[in-house]
Motif scaffolding. Structure first.
Motif, short mmCIF file in Angstrom:
data_model
loop_
_atom_site.label_atom_id
_atom_site.label_comp_id
_atom_site.label_asym_id
_atom_site.label_seq_id
_atom_site.Cartn_x
_atom_site.Cartn_y
_atom_site.Cartn_z
N ASN A 1 40.77 47.38 28.46
CA ASN A 1 39.41 46.88 28.73
C ASN A 1 39.19 45.46 28.20
OD1 ASN A 1 38.58 49.05 30.17
ND2 ASN A 1 37.45 50.01 28.48
N ILE A 2 38.25 44.80 28.80
CA ILE A 2 38.01 43.40 28.43
C ILE A 2 36.54 43.24 28.05
CG2 ILE A 2 37.83 41.09 29.48
CD1 ILE A 2 40.48 41.66 30.79
N LYS A 3 36.34 42.49 26.94
CA LYS A 3 34.97 42.29 26.47
C LYS A 3 34.52 40.87 26.82
CE LYS A 3 34.03 43.89 22.21
NZ LYS A 3 33.96 43.74 20.73
N ILE A 4 33.39 40.76 27.49
CA ILE A 4 32.86 39.42 27.80
C ILE A 4 31.35 39.40 27.50
CG2 ILE A 4 34.55 39.09 29.65
CD1 ILE A 4 32.24 39.35 31.66
N LYS A 5 30.78 38.22 27.61
CA LYS A 5 29.32 38.11 27.46
C LYS A 5 28.74 37.49 28.72
CE LYS A 5 28.24 37.95 22.60
NZ LYS A 5 27.90 37.07 21.48
N ILE A 6 27.72 38.11 29.26
CA ILE A 6 27.01 37.52 30.41
C ILE A 6 25.55 37.35 29.99
CG2 ILE A 6 26.42 37.75 32.85
CD1 ILE A 6 28.79 39.61 33.22
N ASP A 7 25.08 36.11 30.01
CA ASP A 7 23.73 35.80 29.54
C ASP A 7 23.49 36.41 28.15
OD1 ASP A 7 23.39 34.49 31.92
OD2 ASP A 7 22.32 36.13 32.90
N ASN A 8 24.53 36.28 27.33
CA ASN A 8 24.51 36.77 25.94
C ASN A 8 24.49 38.29 25.81
OD1 ASN A 8 24.63 34.18 24.78
ND2 ASN A 8 22.42 33.93 25.19
N VAL A 49 27.65 31.29 42.47
CA VAL A 49 28.19 30.45 41.39
C VAL A 49 27.52 30.73 40.05
CG1 VAL A 49 29.09 28.55 42.78
CG2 VAL A 49 26.67 28.56 42.10
N VAL A 50 28.33 30.66 39.00
CA VAL A 50 27.84 30.85 37.63
C VAL A 50 28.49 29.79 36.73
CG1 VAL A 50 27.37 33.33 37.80
CG2 VAL A 50 29.67 32.56 37.20
N ASP A 51 27.94 29.65 35.55
CA ASP A 51 28.47 28.71 34.57
C ASP A 51 29.36 29.49 33.60
OD1 ASP A 51 28.58 26.21 33.54
OD2 ASP A 51 26.37 25.99 33.46
N VAL A 52 30.64 29.14 33.53
CA VAL A 52 31.53 29.78 32.56
C VAL A 52 31.80 28.78 31.44
CG1 VAL A 52 33.81 30.81 32.19
CG2 VAL A 52 32.59 31.23 34.34
N SER A 53 31.52 29.18 30.19
CA SER A 53 31.69 28.26 29.06
C SER A 53 33.11 27.69 29.07
CB SER A 53 31.45 28.98 27.74
OG SER A 53 30.12 29.43 27.72
N GLY A 54 33.20 26.38 28.88
CA GLY A 54 34.51 25.74 28.83
C GLY A 54 34.98 25.25 30.17
N TYR A 67 38.05 37.51 31.74
CA TYR A 67 39.12 37.48 30.72
C TYR A 67 38.47 37.64 29.35
CZ TYR A 67 37.68 32.54 30.67
OH TYR A 67 36.94 31.38 30.62
N GLU A 68 39.27 38.07 28.42
CA GLU A 68 38.77 38.37 27.07
C GLU A 68 38.02 37.17 26.49
OE1 GLU A 68 39.02 41.47 25.79
OE2 GLU A 68 37.84 40.81 24.07
N GLY A 69 36.82 37.43 25.99
CA GLY A 69 36.04 36.37 25.33
C GLY A 69 35.26 35.48 26.28
N MET A 70 35.33 35.74 27.56
CA MET A 70 34.63 34.90 28.55
C MET A 70 33.11 34.91 28.28
SD MET A 70 34.75 35.58 32.62
CE MET A 70 35.43 34.32 33.64
N GLU A 71 32.50 33.73 28.41
CA GLU A 71 31.04 33.67 28.28
C GLU A 71 30.46 33.09 29.56
OE1 GLU A 71 29.27 32.08 24.79
OE2 GLU A 71 30.74 33.08 23.48
N VAL A 72 29.59 33.88 30.18
CA VAL A 72 29.07 33.50 31.50
C VAL A 72 27.56 33.30 31.41
CG1 VAL A 72 28.80 34.28 33.90
CG2 VAL A 72 30.87 34.89 32.61
N HIS A 73 27.06 32.26 32.09
CA HIS A 73 25.61 32.06 32.16
C HIS A 73 25.21 32.02 33.63
CE1 HIS A 73 25.26 31.49 27.87
NE2 HIS A 73 26.43 30.88 27.97
N THR A 74 24.27 32.86 34.00
CA THR A 74 23.93 33.00 35.42
C THR A 74 22.63 32.28 35.80
OG1 THR A 74 22.59 35.00 35.22
CG2 THR A 74 24.97 35.32 35.39
N ASN A 75 21.95 31.74 34.79
CA ASN A 75 20.62 31.20 35.09
C ASN A 75 20.39 29.80 34.55
OD1 ASN A 75 18.68 32.52 36.69
ND2 ASN A 75 18.86 34.31 35.36
#
Ligand code: HC0
Length: 568
Positions: A1-8, A49-54, A67-75
């Motif tokens: 399993n993979i842990k990510i953050k979407i909009d925190n 489209v979304v904003d992926v940190s980095g 992917y592991e540690g991914m941080e996504v912002h949708t707004n």
């Protein structure tokens, strides 16, 4: 399993999950048009489209995997500006006469525009549409509304493998169209409507026949009767926001009565009749010789497919008309004779989950006593619109019951609506008629469910009957190729054009995604389990019909009314 953050918000999903699917898990609905949960990734509308940190560029969420540690912002502002810009570009290429559109209120583009507070675009109108295609009885294509998402192309090419819808031109002139921009009527379109079922907007819709039916209801000279297909009662509730798979038989009958139909009948009754005829046809082919495997003939999209593409295999088809047309034939013969009416004054309406049924009803062979057997076919969606238009509070309706003499259907008739149902119903009857013994278990579970091709071996006395079921024309092709090569091990095959069978028909409330289909199938088998009669040959009104009118299965009158021939 993979842990990510979407909009925190933390999300844990399996490897291989897309950002869009991961977001759905935490109830974040990323805008999209070309994405469909049952189809392959297309990534052509770019709305997701979304904003992926980095990452310097925006990322398409439907085609990018977590992917592991991914941080996504949708707004973020950047994301929303981009999505708004894309929506405006799509709108500039889209006919915006929403009030005239059948999908008004149930349009994915309209919903997105509301979400982004866009009421019109200031961009230059670039609509470069092909002429409206309304030349066939089933479907209307309006390329001025097409958003070029390619969902319909996927359904036509990858699922149904009919390969009618494809692309033409480039850039703003890019269009989804049959080859040479021909109207559907002149192509090998089978009218299954799977394109309409996945279209996010109103670019492909059923041909609306509700006005015709209202006119008949208002005509005092017409006796207007209606039959309702097995799969409608587990899907109509979707249009009234009931939980998916709610069984609404009683409310549906009540609504039809409120709409003004003179009699309300059940196609499940003639599904039982089909089993009597088709079951006996199978027994005859098995015992006296005849083309095997025999293949069911009740799904009109499938009939269009074999007639158009595999006409050298037509001898494998059962000669039975479909339950819709058997009902139609009786409605213009037995019924008016019994009631002392002129068949010309009986107006027969069908409510079907299927767009190809509109085409089937207009086939020149489908005439009895000089009149069309079925005068109008409405899809489940059209019935829902009639109910809404009449201001009927569907959810609050008291349950009502079908009328006689075509009102009793057994569980065997009910399961016709799900893939494998016709096979199971036929086996219940064939076993008991051949052996003279009661079946130890009525449930042939091997032919149930959503696997593409299902098979089973049934022991009938010392005879081993190998049978197969396919749903979706891509799956049907596999069984047809076996027959072509002389390698088919089966005696009997059920084919339904639509994935899932009629519960997934092209005229059902949108959307019929896989999880929705599963709920409808569950409901169909619940109807079967709860009925006191579950075998077609035990339907008392069917037995009465043979006693009083038809004589015997495959007899002279049956041949005249209930059988037909198919041709290329
Ligand atoms: Fe079907 Fe039928 S089961 S094709 O799927 O056989 O449309 O529901 O009405 O005719 O009965 C559709 C559904 C029908 C017919 C029946 C068959």
């Amino acid at each position: 399993n993979i842990k990510i953050k979407i909009d925190n918000i933390e999300v844990i999903v399996p490897e291989g999950t897309t950002i869009l699917e991961a977001a759905k898990k935490v109830n974040i609905n990323i805008p999209h048009l070309c994405y469909h949960p049952d189809q392959a990734i297309k990534a052509n509308c770019r709305l997701c489209v979304v904003d992926v940190s980095g990452s310097r560029k925006l990322t398409a969420a439907c085609s990018s995997f977590v992917y592991e540690g991914m941080e996504v912002h949708t707004n973020t502002k950047k994301v929303r500006d981009m999505q708004k810009g894309i929506l405006e570009l799509i709108l500039a290429n889209h006919d915006q006469d929403c009030l005239k559109c059948l999908r008004n209120g149930n349009c994915e583009l309209q919903a997105l525009c509301q979400r982004f507070n866009i009421s019109k675009t200031n961009l230059v109108d670039t609509v470069d549409a092909l002429p409206l295609d309304d030349t066939n009885p089933s479907l209307i294509r309006d390329s001025a509304k097409c958003v070029k998402c390619n969902r319909c192309v996927d359904a036509c090419q990858k699922v149904q493998e009919v390969h009618v819808l494809t692309h033409s031109h480039r850039s703003v002139h890019y269009n989804i169209t049959p080859a040479y921009e021909m109207p559907l009527e002149q192509t090998f379109c089978v009218f299954c409507g799977q394109c309409a079922a996945v279209c996010p907007v109103g670019a492909i819709v059923e041909k609306d026949d509700t006005a015709k039916v209202w006119d008949a209801i208002y005509d005092p000279k017409k006796h207007v009767i209606v039959q309702v297909a097995p799969a409608v009662r587990v899907a109509l509730g979707d249009a009234f926001n009931l939980p998916k798979g709610t069984i609404v038989t009683g409310k549906m009958v009540a609504a039809l009565r409120r709409l003004g139909f003179d009699k309300i009948f059940d196609t499940n009754f003639t599904a039982d009749l089909t089993i009597m005829e088709e079951g006996n046809e199978l027994i005859q082919r098995l015992t006296k010789g005849g083309t095997l495997p025999m293949i069911t003939s009740c799904s009109p999209g499938w009939i269009n497919f074999i007639e158009g593409r595999y006409d050298h295999l037509l001898a494998h088809l059962s000669s039975c008309k479909s339950p819709q047309q058997m009902f139609g034939a009786l409605s213009k013969s037995y019924y008016p004779e019994m009631a002392g009416m002129d068949p010309k004054n009986v107006y027969t309406v069908s409510i079907m989950p299927c767009t190809a049924k509109k085409y089937e009803a207009q086939r020149p062979e489908m005439m009895t006593n000089g009149v069309a057997e079925v005068d109008a076919v409405l899809t489940t969606r059209e019935l829902a619109r009639m109910i809404q238009s009449a201001g009927i509070d569907f959810v609050a309706l008291e349950e009502d019951q079908f009328d006689n003499p075509f009102g009793i259907g057994t569980g065997a008739g009910a399961i016709f609506g799900a893939t494998g149902g016709v096979m199971e119903a036929a086996l219940r009857t064939a076993y008991e008629v051949i052996t003279g013994k009661g079946l130890p278990s009525l449930n042939f579970t091997e032919v149930r469910g959503l696997s593409g091709i299902k098979e089973s071996i049934v022991l009938i006395d010392d005879m081993e009957l190998k049978v197969a079921v396919a749903h979706g024309l891509g799956n049907a092709k596999i069984l047809l190729k076996q027959i072509e090569k002389g390698e088919s091990p089966y005696a009997f095959i059920e084919i339904m054009a639509c994935p899932g069978g009629c519960i997934g028909g092209g005229g059902q409330p949108i959307k019929s995604t896989r999880d929705v289909k599963e709920k409808r199938i569950e409901a169909i088998y619940k109807i079967d389990e709860d009925l006191p009669l579950r075998k077609s040959h035990k339907n008392p009104d069917i037995l009465k019909l043979y006693d009083n009118y038809l004589g015997e299965p495959l007899g002279h009158k049956s041949h005249q009314l209930l059988h037909t021939h198919y041709h290329s």
